[in-house]
Design a protein around this motif. Structure first.
Motif, PDB file in Angstrom:
ATOM      1  N   SER A 217      -0.020   2.915   5.305  1.00  0.00           N
ATOM      2  CA  SER A 217      -1.301   3.595   5.082  1.00  0.00           C
ATOM      3  C   SER A 217      -1.247   5.048   5.549  1.00  0.00           C
ATOM      4  O   SER A 217      -1.711   5.959   4.850  1.00  0.00           O
ATOM      5  CB  SER A 217      -2.419   2.854   5.825  1.00  0.00           C
ATOM      6  OG  SER A 217      -2.556   1.541   5.352  1.00  0.00           O
TER       7      SER A 217
ATOM      8  N   LEU B 157      -1.375   2.696  -2.476  1.00  0.00           N
ATOM      9  CA  LEU B 157      -2.815   2.496  -2.620  1.00  0.00           C
ATOM     10  C   LEU B 157      -3.613   3.608  -1.945  1.00  0.00           C
ATOM     11  O   LEU B 157      -4.700   3.963  -2.403  1.00  0.00           O
ATOM     12  CB  LEU B 157      -3.212   1.139  -2.030  1.00  0.00           C
ATOM     13  CG  LEU B 157      -2.674  -0.102  -2.760  1.00  0.00           C
ATOM     14  CD1 LEU B 157      -3.037  -1.367  -1.994  1.00  0.00           C
ATOM     15  CD2 LEU B 157      -3.231  -0.156  -4.182  1.00  0.00           C
TER      16      LEU B 157
ATOM     17  N   THR C  61       1.418  -0.394   0.278  1.00  0.00           N
ATOM     18  CA  THR C  61       0.247   0.042   1.043  1.00  0.00           C
ATOM     19  C   THR C  61       0.064   1.555   0.925  1.00  0.00           C
ATOM     20  O   THR C  61      -1.051   2.051   0.729  1.00  0.00           O
ATOM     21  CB  THR C  61       0.394  -0.349   2.525  1.00  0.00           C
ATOM     22  OG1 THR C  61       0.674  -1.733   2.632  1.00  0.00           O
ATOM     23  CG2 THR C  61      -0.877  -0.034   3.290  1.00  0.00           C
TER      24      THR C  61
ATOM     25  N   GLY D 200       2.253   7.186  -6.169  1.00  0.00           N
ATOM     26  CA  GLY D 200       0.800   7.318  -6.137  1.00  0.00           C
ATOM     27  C   GLY D 200       0.350   8.763  -6.079  1.00  0.00           C
ATOM     28  O   GLY D 200      -0.568   9.169  -6.806  1.00  0.00           O
TER      29      GLY D 200
END
Length: 274
Positions: free
Chosen positions: A162, A85, A82, A208
């Protein structure tokens, strides 16, 4: 003889790796201030370097944790994927926002971490003696080491990922200061498992942010590589000290350091804005 930029990067990276080994949460949030004050980098330059160093050191710590069975790998995968992303969104925001407000945001976040460290350090011993009032949202079966995957647990873990991903990309922090208290608060995972799981998540989330910075050409490799090397080497050494030094006093010491750094960052942000 004063250190050159490479030697200074190595030493500062070592400080980050040591803190990460001892707390599982504080390395990333100190990496960026060290780069800003020590090498006079802008926030957008310092963030991906700090993220690379913390990510590599955390990956090593996670591998060692997997070897001794302390990583809750399913939870780490959910939080980490999560976060991966969301992290590129934070990188894009960092490139578009002015340096002063981003630095002020980092200072405010670091101030909150400092307050939490000082407060929890003073209460840790007392609260450790209290019986749990109710079953945690993400209850772990001590016999199997597995969490109970109910909907509230899954939602909270995804929310944790997140938030840590966004902060990782925007500020170059690993997100451990979010992951560690969140996982400790919603589960009965032992402290060693919380730290090891946090490192696994940080390693995933950092991918990421680092990839986003590298593809945009904002990663200064001559500084990043020695900084990361110092962090990895210090993490290996710090694991031997963690069992002896971990505890309320360590939390309070980290909180005091974080408070001082937050004040310095805030003063610099105000100076940059005027």
């Amino acid at each position: 003889m004063p250190l050159d930029a490479t030697g200074l990067s190595l030493v500062m990276g070592a400080a980050v790796g040591l803190v990460l080994a001892l707390t599982g949460a504080g390395g990333g949030i100190l990496a960026v201030p060290l780069l800003v004050f020590g090498l006079h980098l802008q926030m957008a330059q310092a963030a991906p370097i700090g993220l690379l160093a913390v990510g590599l050191a955390a990956a090593l710590g996670a591998l060692l944790g997997l070897r001794d069975g302390s990583v809750r790998y399913r939870a780490a995968l959910l939080i980490g994927l999560t976060g991966m992303l969301v992290a590129p969104l934070g990188v894009r925001l960092a490139q578009r926002l002015p340096n002063a407000p981003v630095m002020a945001t980092f200072a405010a976040l670091l101030g909150w971490v400092a307050w939490r460290g000082l407060r929890q350090g003073s209460r840790a011993a007392r609260e450790a003696k209290r019986p749990a009032a109710r079953a945690p949202v993400c209850a772990m079966n001590p016999a199997t080491g597995r969490l109970s995957w109910r909907a509230p647990c899954t939602a909270l873990l995804a929310l944790t990922g997140s938030l840590s991903g966004l902060l990782s990309g925007l500020l170059g922090v690993g997100g451990g200061f979010v992951i560690v208290p969140m996982l400790a608060g919603i589960s009965n995972v032992p402290p060693r498992g919380v730290v090891a799981t946090s490192m696994a998540v940080i390693a995933l989330v950092s991918v990421g942010g680092v990839l986003g910075a590298a593809t945009q050409g904002t990663l200064a490799w001559p500084v990043a590589l020695p900084f990361a090397a110092g962090a990895v080497l210090a993490l290996l050494a710090g694991r031997r000290l963690s069992a002896r030094l971990a505890g309320p006093r360590l939390q309070q010491a980290f909180g005091a350091i974080a408070a001082a750094v937050a004040l310095l960052l805030l003063l610099r942000a105000v100076g940059a804005a005027t």
